[in-house]
Design a protein around this motif. Sequence first.
Motif, mmCIF file in Angstrom:
data_model
loop_
_atom_site.group_PDB
_atom_site.id
_atom_site.type_symbol
_atom_site.label_atom_id
_atom_site.label_comp_id
_atom_site.label_asym_id
_atom_site.label_seq_id
_atom_site.Cartn_x
_atom_site.Cartn_y
_atom_site.Cartn_z
ATOM 1 N N CYS A 33 0.828 -1.217 0.000
ATOM 2 C CA CYS A 33 0.000 0.000 0.000
ATOM 3 C C CYS A 33 0.857 1.261 0.000
ATOM 4 C CB CYS A 33 -0.929 -0.002 1.220
ATOM 5 S SG CYS A 33 -2.180 -1.303 1.207
ATOM 6 N N THR A 355 -8.303 -8.704 -1.642
ATOM 7 C CA THR A 355 -8.437 -7.565 -0.731
ATOM 8 C C THR A 355 -8.984 -7.995 0.621
ATOM 9 O OG1 THR A 355 -8.840 -6.127 -2.633
ATOM 10 C CG2 THR A 355 -9.429 -5.272 -0.472
ATOM 11 N N MET A 435 -6.487 -3.608 -4.765
ATOM 12 C CA MET A 435 -6.342 -3.913 -3.341
ATOM 13 C C MET A 435 -5.921 -2.672 -2.565
ATOM 14 S SD MET A 435 -3.611 -6.294 -1.342
ATOM 15 C CE MET A 435 -2.467 -4.910 -1.435
ATOM 16 N N LEU A 439 -8.749 -1.407 0.066
ATOM 17 C CA LEU A 439 -8.475 -2.178 1.274
ATOM 18 C C LEU A 439 -9.112 -1.542 2.500
ATOM 19 C CD1 LEU A 439 -7.104 -4.517 2.692
ATOM 20 C CD2 LEU A 439 -4.979 -3.197 2.731
ATOM 21 N N VAL A 491 -16.149 -4.497 -2.188
ATOM 22 C CA VAL A 491 -14.958 -4.407 -3.035
ATOM 23 C C VAL A 491 -15.287 -4.836 -4.460
ATOM 24 C CG1 VAL A 491 -12.610 -5.250 -3.360
ATOM 25 C CG2 VAL A 491 -13.442 -4.746 -1.066
#
Length: 554
Positions: A33, A355, A435, A439, A491
């Motif tokens: 991330c 995710t 993702m 997330l 998601v």
Amino acid sequence: MAEIEYAEHGTRNRGVLGTRLVGGISFAVAAACLLPMVAVVLAALTGGTDTVSHLLATVLPEYTLTTIVLVVLVSIGTFAIGVGAAWLVTMTRFPGVKLLEIALVLPLAFPAYVLAYAYTFVLDHPGIVQSTLRQVMGWGPRDYWFPEIRSTEGAAVMLILVLYPYVYLLARAAFLQQSATAFLAARALGDSPWAAFWRVSLPMARPAIAGGVLLAVMETIADFGTVAYFGVQTFATGIYTSWFSMADRGAAAQLALCLLCFALLMAVTERTQRGKAKYYQVGKRHEGMTAARLKGWRSVMAFILCALPVVFGFLLPVIILVEMGLESEQNLLSRRYIGFIQNSLTLAGIAAVVTVCAAISIGFYQRLRPGRRSNLAAYIARLGYAVPGGVIAVGLIVPFAAFDNALDAWMRQTFQVSTGLLVTGSIWLLVAAYMVRFLAAALSAYEGGQSTVHSNMDAAARSLGQTPLGTLRRIHLPILTPSLLTALLIVFVDVMKELPATLIMRPFNFDTLAVQAYRLASDERLEGAAVPSLVIVAVGLLPVILICRQVGRR
């Protein structure tokens, strides 16, 4: 006795290994991330300045001004509609209020760019509205003035109509949780209902309302489809133009850095201000607010004010899109469209599973090892939602393209073999972008469910010889199944609607429904764009139905 000690020792070792495994996955996800943001910063600092100097002298001031104007308009619009509707359906009673409190969530199913296609079809110069006006009034093309839908204000209206439910849901929950004590005290001291709302109820709900407005603002600065179709120049369109039209990745990274700083600054500012605002219920018991029953013209006005966002944000666009789709020549069952649907479902399904698994690892590690390290990993994982999809795309492509090129050059020199692009342009890199982007939503859903699992259950599982992974598999996951399904669905739908990251990072000849709708709309084939748009909206209704069920249960 020795066998028991050996078994306990083995269980302890497996527990340590399981904890380390979960921790390693959590830190790997946090690093993934953080990578796009670090890569954007490095690419921006090391890239050339020729293109940016040209942009600074020409369109960069316009990008900045337009983005700020959009943010201000969307903030005001979502605040007014979301808070006003939440107050009316929560604190008053009028005919149809039960239906409207649920229907007000429905526009959340629409991507803003789909709404833009529908309203352009009917409000543009050749559309049915202006054509009917010219025919009835006998006007020529230049004999009248009509608001321009393809404008900054038009883009703001589209975004407001689909984003106000964020504010509505959070404000409604905050109003329902408030006790009537403070409100009634203000009324007893001579305040009118409006003054008591403005001075008491609204400040008490401010943290929730600010959170909803912040979500709307983040979606606004991340939006690409609406502003690109309307020809509105923002940082999001500037990144795409620099990447594809000018073929300058350094300039795209520098623009992405500006947008990243803007997004993070707003997130930090809102969190800091919200942290200073603290409201406490001082009474010994919670006394719910008594809803006022409206009669006469007041009930009619309340119904109209709450119904207008639903009509213009959901009902009318659905009718327009269905009519457009029936007039188009697009066959949803053709091999080409089935390919678009398969690509969209494949990406959304894989991204949703990856995710949610990442969210489980981070959330469970926080429970196993609460402290600074696990909290830092969770905080980094949440940053992705504040980063637009175009920024994440640039931040992932730049380092992995450099890696692919370096590996290919080494293989050519050493073994006379070309590896090509192994990672760049692959589905997995696009899944990684999804993702990072979504997330935070999955982690929020997982943590909300995990809070219902009492710590005594973990202690009981350990006393019975369960390892941490065994506790997760046998206790947590069965209890958290509804929360995990909700996270998967959220998601899944977000990936179906995501446009900028998909446009930049999709593999060659791998188009999705969102890309097809954008391409047809860019070619002014709006009737054709309605078909994939309707499929996206239909899928988007799934999580909205879940939310509506929760709203109906209060």
